[in-house]
Design an enzyme around this catalytic site. Structure first.
Site, mmCIF file in Angstrom:
data_model
loop_
_atom_site.group_PDB
_atom_site.id
_atom_site.type_symbol
_atom_site.label_atom_id
_atom_site.label_comp_id
_atom_site.label_asym_id
_atom_site.label_seq_id
_atom_site.Cartn_x
_atom_site.Cartn_y
_atom_site.Cartn_z
ATOM 1 N N THR A 20 1.026 -0.810 -0.400
ATOM 2 C CA THR A 20 -0.154 -0.325 -0.217
ATOM 3 C C THR A 20 0.379 1.196 -0.102
ATOM 4 O OG1 THR A 20 -1.871 1.092 1.069
ATOM 5 C CG2 THR A 20 -0.165 -0.153 2.517
ATOM 6 N N GLY A 22 2.769 4.391 0.829
ATOM 7 C CA GLY A 22 3.584 4.154 2.629
ATOM 8 C C GLY A 22 4.356 3.508 3.588
ATOM 9 N N VAL A 23 4.395 2.351 2.486
ATOM 10 C CA VAL A 23 4.992 1.597 2.553
ATOM 11 C C VAL A 23 6.595 1.409 3.027
ATOM 12 C CG1 VAL A 23 2.962 -0.694 3.360
ATOM 13 C CG2 VAL A 23 4.243 -0.142 1.202
ATOM 14 N N ASP A 90 8.951 -0.920 -8.953
ATOM 15 C CA ASP A 90 8.095 -0.804 -7.900
ATOM 16 C C ASP A 90 6.718 -1.011 -8.459
ATOM 17 O OD1 ASP A 90 6.628 1.216 -6.129
ATOM 18 O OD2 ASP A 90 7.845 3.167 -7.247
#
Length: 220
Positions: A20, A22-23, A90
């Site tokens: 998710t 922000g990790v 990513d």
């Protein structure tokens, strides 16, 4: 001995980092690629023509944003495998349909017609024997508190202004999604178990897990 030899990671491996917002996917992608001397593949955010509009009006722009991401990630995946691998990526293409498009459909911010059109397009492009899946998906997971803290820390204004309920919903959906994911092998890593920014050596522990996971897959 380089890291690839040390941890028996193939030169042509394709590793995708998922999780998710922000990790720390981008940070992990850079650290793994640097250690393995692999190339990187990053999500196109800065030049995305829909992202800022989307955060202001989910219902108006959700379909446009998802189709844009799908097209960009499909092209990138094709490029990676045509190059011959040796990449850390990513975010995965699978999250687009499994998390974001479905969430907007369920919440009514994507119409049933748009969702069906998007899903049919995704299935035709990705869920075929011809689509090159990664060798390993690294799933970064953490508590909602940790994730919210990282979102605030990195300071993207459009994310900071997004209601916390949205991040709560996304966090829950990611947990459900990864529990049912089977498109490629998965290595789950908790973000509280390492700090590759402050402790550069912690990447070795992760590389060892990556090598072990890839070798287990090879033996099957």
């Amino acid at each position: 001995m380089n890291a690839r030899e040390k941890y028996q990671i193939p030169n042509d491996a394709v590793i995708t980092v998922a999780g998710t917002v922000g990790v720390g996917k981008s940070t992990m992608t850079k650290a793994l690629a640097n250690a393995l001397k692999f190339k990187t593949s990053f999500e196109k955010v800065d030049n995305n023509p829909y992202l800022e509009k989307f955060y202001k009006d989910f219902e108006r722009w959700s379909f446009h944003l998802q189709v844009y991401f799908l097209a960009e990630r499909f092209k990138e995946q094709k490029k990676i495998f045509e190059f011959g691998g040796g990449f850390v990526q990513d975010r995965s293409i699978y999250e687009d349909t499994g998390i974001f498009a479905k969430m907007h459909y369920d919440k009514g911010t994507m119409s049933p017609t748009d969702y069906e059109t998007y899903k049919n397009l995704f299935d035709a492009m990705v869920m075929t024997p011809y689509f090159p899946h990664p060798n390993l998906l690294i799933y970064l997971e953490g508590s909602l508190e940790d994730v919210l803290g990282r979102i605030q820390e990195r300071g993207r204004e459009m994310e900071k202004q997004t209601p916390i309920s949205y991040w709560e919903e996304m966090h829950e959906r990611y947990s459900t999604w990864i529990d049912n994911f089977n498109a490629c092998p998965v290595l789950r890593i908790n973000i509280s178990d390492y700090d590759i920014v402050k402790e550069a050596g912690s990447i070795d522990t992760i590389l060892e897990k990556v090598g072990r996971s890839l070798n287990v897959m090879t033996l099957r």
